[in-house]
Every structure is written in structure tokens, then in C-alpha cells.
Write a protein that holds these residues in place. Structure first.
Motif: not given
Length: 636
Positions: A450, A513, A517, A523, A533, A536, A539
């Protein structure tokens, strides 16, 4: 007031050709295809309906469920593709008359989409009800008269998928009824495409080995098919009612259709290889249905070539007859393939002998042999068919644009090219290397993925200034129809575009964000499957691009941009500390279900917090670019 002269009054009038009504044109182009899809789905399901229940050891729920489900689903999906196609025409195929405005033909297409989306929503609701009866292998009357219906909404993914689809389709219908601007039509198109995905992520592709690849390939397959089939229907309706700018719409659709055909061929091949052995293709119902889809795709490719060589010149010459005749036959074949696809979804694939999957393989779709090491970044690579393909395609398109400029004697800064390609390379590593394989199994590696996407890929892409490159390669003609450059500018001028350009909103999006999460519980809700997944990661990339664009926009005062970076850095540091010191194991229920045993979840979460802290380095590096320098202004 001017009186008409006697000569004018006595002159005979010759009425022009009567235009068909919009409703008549829509029904003439869609109703036969929808009937063909339903009949094909019904006929093919009759060949394998009993086999499906027998393979699962379930009783036959009766003909209403066995044969009603594929028919209703075929009709619902037919309405879905028509909705997507109508909104494609309104948003991108028919030029708007001015900035932010809908053309008359575009407004008509949006109104058509409002009705077809309503049919889509109703069909999805009925499909969900039939799916409940199908899952319990009970007659529809039994399901509707017991508590099974309400209880199944929590326990049956198939039912939730169709009711979710119905909700998205209903929202799309409402948005279409309210749409008066071009940007709203674009938003409705995006929402309609989103509504296709829940059904694509269900069915056979959501289970079994390699279901991550199967789900991604099927999602690409379904979207490409809907854009292609729906787009052709929309163009034919547009031609039938004598809409304006038909040559422009047909040229644009021809290019779109070609790439849809390519995506269909590649994604269908990947999905087929994952679901059936080559030896079972000719000996199983599932394999024969696959061959029928392949034959349909080949035939449609021939039709596409005929459109390019025959109907395009005729339309440019003022004749629409060949387009309507050839396109009408093509639409029937397309809807027949929709029926085949529905029957394929109802047919169990042949059994493939494989050892009992491990816990990780049952959840992820693939096995994990041990902890990730440095060589494993390459040897344990796991391609992401959505974001990995996006990384490769974005790099190739950018390089092609730069080469095009150079062929015309223009220059392009090397730094922008390097920045864009670095972003593409990092995205490929984050989504398709060994890191991507292990990210769904370890919190620290998920955080690394991420962070790379949000604060490395996004700023690198923004610094590449792809909008400026596109405007340089394809400058708008003063008297020509609006194209991609104008579309981007129009989206920036829209209400949503202006809101996302606000420094406050951009900073809130980035900060929220991570906190929602990792601390807010999202999450835990999303980590359980491949779709979560992927959501996420997408995003994170979008939030990073919104934030980086605001920081690198020289039209914003430097002090405000510095403030954006400082606030984001402080929030990121607080998030890192919170995650590292939290007594609650984030995603604990999922980790218990997944394993593997070699991961210490508490220590891994501390490591994930440290990774989040490392995001401060690229964030603070953005301060270097916060200078009132025109070279970094993001105006496109």
C-alpha cells in the motif's frame, strides 16, 4: 410579422423520411437479442441442469428454478449491457455541444439507460430470489414461504451478489433520470460498469485453485463484453433514429470494439486454462460450451473486420443501411454468446484431480511454501491481471506517445519519462512480484504494498504529466469534436473534479484512507478475499494521485502545499505509532483462518507499523517539488 407569399403557400411540400421513435428503435435492436440470449441459455441449461444438482448431491428444485434462473439472468444481463452501451454513447461516442453539456443524442441515450437500468435492477432482484432457491435446491414456493429467504441473505454469497447488483443498478437508473450534464453521464457509465463486477466475482471463478487469477480475468472479460455488445446496440439505435455525428461515433466505437475483442480473447483464454484441462474440452459439457464461445468470438471478429472495410466507408458516404443490416445480425450473435455464458456459469466444470489444498491455498487460491525472501521477489511472482496489466499498458502507451512527439520533431523532458516509467515499474513490483503473492498473508507486506502504491507510484505518475503528453500528441482541432483531452478537462471542471482538486479534500482523502482501513475496521472487512485486496490497492493508488496532484499543482500557494505535506506526514506518523502499539491484532479473524504458522502476528503488526513510518520519507520528499516553478504545474 412577415406574411408568406402566395408562391410559397402554393408550393408543394415534400415531407422528409419519418424517423422511427426512440422506443421503437430500442425495442427493435434489443428485444430480439434478449430473446435469443434467454432461449440459448434455456436450451443449453437443459443439457446440464440435472448434471449440476447431481454432481452436488442435491435434489432437483423443479423447472421454475432450474430453467427460470438462467432465463431471468440472461434477460437481466442483456439489460445491463444495453445500459452500459447507452451510457458509453452519451459519454464518449457522441460529441457534446459544449463544455459540460450533453448532446441531444446523448441525453436520449441517458434516458434509455434509465429505463434499461430499471429492468436490470428488477431482473437482478428476481435472479437473487431464484439463486436462493437454487442454492437450497428447493422449489421457489418453499423458499418464499419460510424464513429461509431472510436467513440466506447472510449465509449465501450468491444472493448477496445479486441484491448488491440490483442496488447498484437502481442507483444508476436514478442517476440517469437526474443527469443533465456530461460529467454526470460519465459518472453513470462508471457506476454501470461497477455494477457488472459483483456477478463477475461470483460463480466458478470465486472458488477453487487460482481463483484470484480467475476472478480478475472474468471481471475483465465481463466488462469488455458489456462495452462491446452494449456499444454496438447503442450505435445501431443511434443510426436507426438518424442521430447526429454517426461517423464520429462509429469510428470511436470501432477502435473500442477492437480492444474489447483483444481483452475478451486474452481473458477468456486465461479463465479457460484455469478451469478445464485440454483433454476435457471435447468430452465435457463445460468444454463444449467454451468452444461455442470461442466460435462466437471468431465470428464476431470477422464481423468487426467487415465493419471497418464496408460499413465505415458507407456511413461516411451518408448510407446507414449496411450498418443496420450487418450490425443487427452481429447483435444477435453477441446476445447468443451472452446466453452461452449464462449456461456456462450454470454448468459445473469437469473435475480436475488435485491434492487437498492447504489452508492458505483454499483462502488465497495458491500455496505459500515459506516466508518471503529476497530471491522470492522474482521466483514467487504472482501476476495481477488488473493492476499488473495496467502498469505494463501505461508504460507502453507513454513511451509510444513520447516516440510520436519525437517523430514530429518535438521534445519531451526526460525526467518526466523516467518518473512515469519508475512509477509503472514500482506498481508492477507491488502488484505482480513475490511481494504481491505474500501481501494477502502478512500484514507488514500488505502495508509495504500500500505504501509503495500510495506515496511512490502516485507521485511518480503525477510528475510524469500524462495529461500534457496526451494534449501534445493529440491536440484538439478548433472545429473538431471533443476528444480525450477535452474529456479530461471537462472532468476537472465538474463538481467532483473541483472538489478533489481542493487541498483540504485531497489531504483528507489521503489521511482518511490509512486511518479508516487500519484503525477504523475497514481492513478487517476487506481483507478476507481477493476483491477486497484489489479494492484497497486501487483506492490507495487513487488517493495518492489525488494528494500528489494537489501538492504538485503550482497554482496552489506554496505555503498551502507545504501544509498539506506536513499534515499528511504528522497523520502518517500517528498512524504508524497507533498500529505498532495497538493491542488488537488488525484482521485477527482472517489471520486465524489463513495461517501460515511461521508468521508471528503481533511482531508482524509491529513491522507493519514501521513500514507505515517509512512512508514519511517519500512524503517529505514532496517538499522538494513544492516550489513556484511552472515546470511542475499540473494543469492537465
Amino acid at each position: 410579422m412577415v406574411r408568406p407569399s402566395p408562391t410559397d403557400a402554393d408550393a408543394p411540400t415534400t415531407p422528409g423520411p419519418r424517423r422511427p421513435s426512440t422506443a421503437g428503435a430500442v425495442l427493435s435492436q434489443t428485444l430480439p437479442g434478449a430473446v435469443v440470449a434467454a432461449v440459448v441459455a434455456l436450451a443449453l441449461t437443459a443439457l446440464s441442469g440435472a448434471e449440476t444438482y447431481a454432481r452436488l448431491g442435491l435434489p432437483d428444485p423443479g423447472p421454475v428454478v432450474t430453467y427460470g434462473l438462467p432465463v431471468v439472468r440472461a434477460l437481466s444481463e442483456s439489460a445491463a449491457v444495453v445500459t452500459v452501451g447507452a451510457l458509453l454513447l452519451a459519454a464518449f461516442l457522441v460529441p457534446p455541444p459544449g463544455p459540460g453539456r450533453l448532446a441531444v443524442d446523448g441525453y436520449r441515450a441517458v434516458r434509455i439507460a434509465s429505463w434499461t437500468a430499471t429492468v436490470w435492477a428488477a431482473g437482478a432482484v428476481l435472479t437473487g430470489v431464484l439463486a436462493i432457491a437454487d442454492a437450497f435446491a428447493r422449489p421457489l414456493s418453499v423458499v418464499l414461504t419460510t424464513s429461509t429467504f431472510t436467513e440466506s441473505l447472510q449465509g449465501l454469497p450468491a444472493a448477496r451478489i445479486w441484491f448488491l447488483t440490483a442496488g447498484v443498478a437502481l442507483c444508476c437508473a436514478i442517476l440517469c433520470r437526474l443527469a443533465l450534464s456530461w460529467a454526470t453521464a460519465v459518472g453513470a457509465f462508471a457506476l454501470a460498469v461497477l455494477g457488472l463486477l459483483p456477478a463477475a466475482f461470483g460463480g466458478h471463478s470465486g472458488t477453487g485453485s487460482s481463483h484470484d487469477l480467475a476472478m480478475s480475468s472474468l471481471a475483465l472479460h465481463v466488462v469488455a463484453a458489456a462495452v462491446w455488445i452494449g456499444g454496438l446496440v447503442a450505435v445501431l439505435v443511434h443510426a436507426t433514429v438518424h442521430g447526429a455525428h454517426l461517423p464520429t461515433a462509429l469510428h470511436r466505437f470501432s477502435t473500442t470494439a477492437f480492444w474489447c475483442w483483444v481483452v475478451l480473447a486474452l481473458s477468456g483464454t486465461v479463465n479457460a486454462l484455469l478451469r478445464v484441462n485440454a483433454a476435457d474440452v471435447l468430452t465435457s459439457t463445460y468444454g463444449l460450451l467454451l468452444l461455442a464461445k470461442v466460435a462466437g468470438l471468431v465470428v464476431l471478429g470477422v464481423f468487426g473486420a467487415a465493419h471497418r472495410t464496408r460499413t465505415l466507408p458507407d456511413v461516411e458516404g451518408g448510407s446507414r443501411a449496411a450498418l443496420v443490416r450487418l450490425g443487427g445480425v452481429e447483435v444477435l450473435i453477441m446476445f447468443a454468446t451472452v446466453g452461452v455464458a449464462v449456461a456456462l456459469g450454470r454448468t459445473p466444470p469437469p473435475e480436475m484431480t488435485a491434492p487437498l489444498p492447504s489452508r492458505a491455498e483454499a483462502v488465497l487460491g495458491y500455496s505459500l511454501d515459506g516466508p518471503l525472501d529476497l530471491p522470492g521477489l522474482v521466483t514467487d511472482a504472482r501476476p495481477d491481471l488488473v493492476l499488473g496489466t495496467l502498469a505494463v499498458a501505461a508504460a507502453l502507451a507513454y513511451v509510444a506517445g513520447v516516440r510520436n512527439l519525437r517523430r514530429h520533431g518535438e521534445t519531451w523532458p526526460v525526467g518526466r519519462t523516467v518518473s512515469w516509467l519508475v512509477g509503472c515499474a514500482v506498481l508492477l513490483v507491488a502488484t505482480s512480484s513475490g511481494l504481491a503473492r505474500y501481501a494477502p498473508a502478512q500484514f507488514s507486506l500488505h502495508m509495504a504494498q500500500q505504501v509503495l502504491v500510495m506515496v511512490v507510484v502516485a507521485p511518480a505518475w503525477v510528475l510524469g504529466r500524462p495529461g500534457v503528453l496526451l494534449a501534445s500528441v493529440r491536440p484538439a482541432a478548433p472545429d473538431g469534436p471533443p476528444g480525450p483531452v477535452e474529456w479530461i478537462a471537462g472532468l476537472r471542471r465538474s463538481s467532483a473534479g473541483r472538489a478533489l482538486a481542493s487541498p483540504v479534500v485531497a489531504t483528507v482523502v489521503l489521511v482518511a484512507t490509512g486511518w479508516l482501513l487500519d484503525v477504523g475496521g475497514l481492513f478487517d472487512a476487506l481483507v478476507g478475499d481477493h476483491v477486497g485486496h484489489l479494492t484497497m490497492t486501487v483506492w490507495a493508488l487513487a488517493a495518492g494521485c489525488v494528494f500528489a496532484r494537489g501538492v504538485l499543482d503550482a497554482s496552489v500557494p506554496p505555503s498551502l502545499r507545504v501544509g498539506m505535506v506536513v499534515v499528511a506526514a504528522v497523520a502518517q506518523a500517528g498512524l504508524a505509532v497507533t498500529v505498532s502499539t495497538s493491542a488488537r491484532v488488525i484482521g485477527g479473524a482472517y489471520w486465524d483462518r489463513l495461517g501460515p504458522a511461521y508468521v508471528d502476528r503481533a511482531a508482524d503488526q509491529v513491522a507493519g507499523g514501521l513500514v507505515l513510518g517509512c512512508a514519511l520519507v517519500p512524503l517529505l520528499a514532496l517538499l522538494v517539488a513544492v516550489r513556484p516553478r511552472p515546470d511542475v504545474q499540473v494543469s492537465q
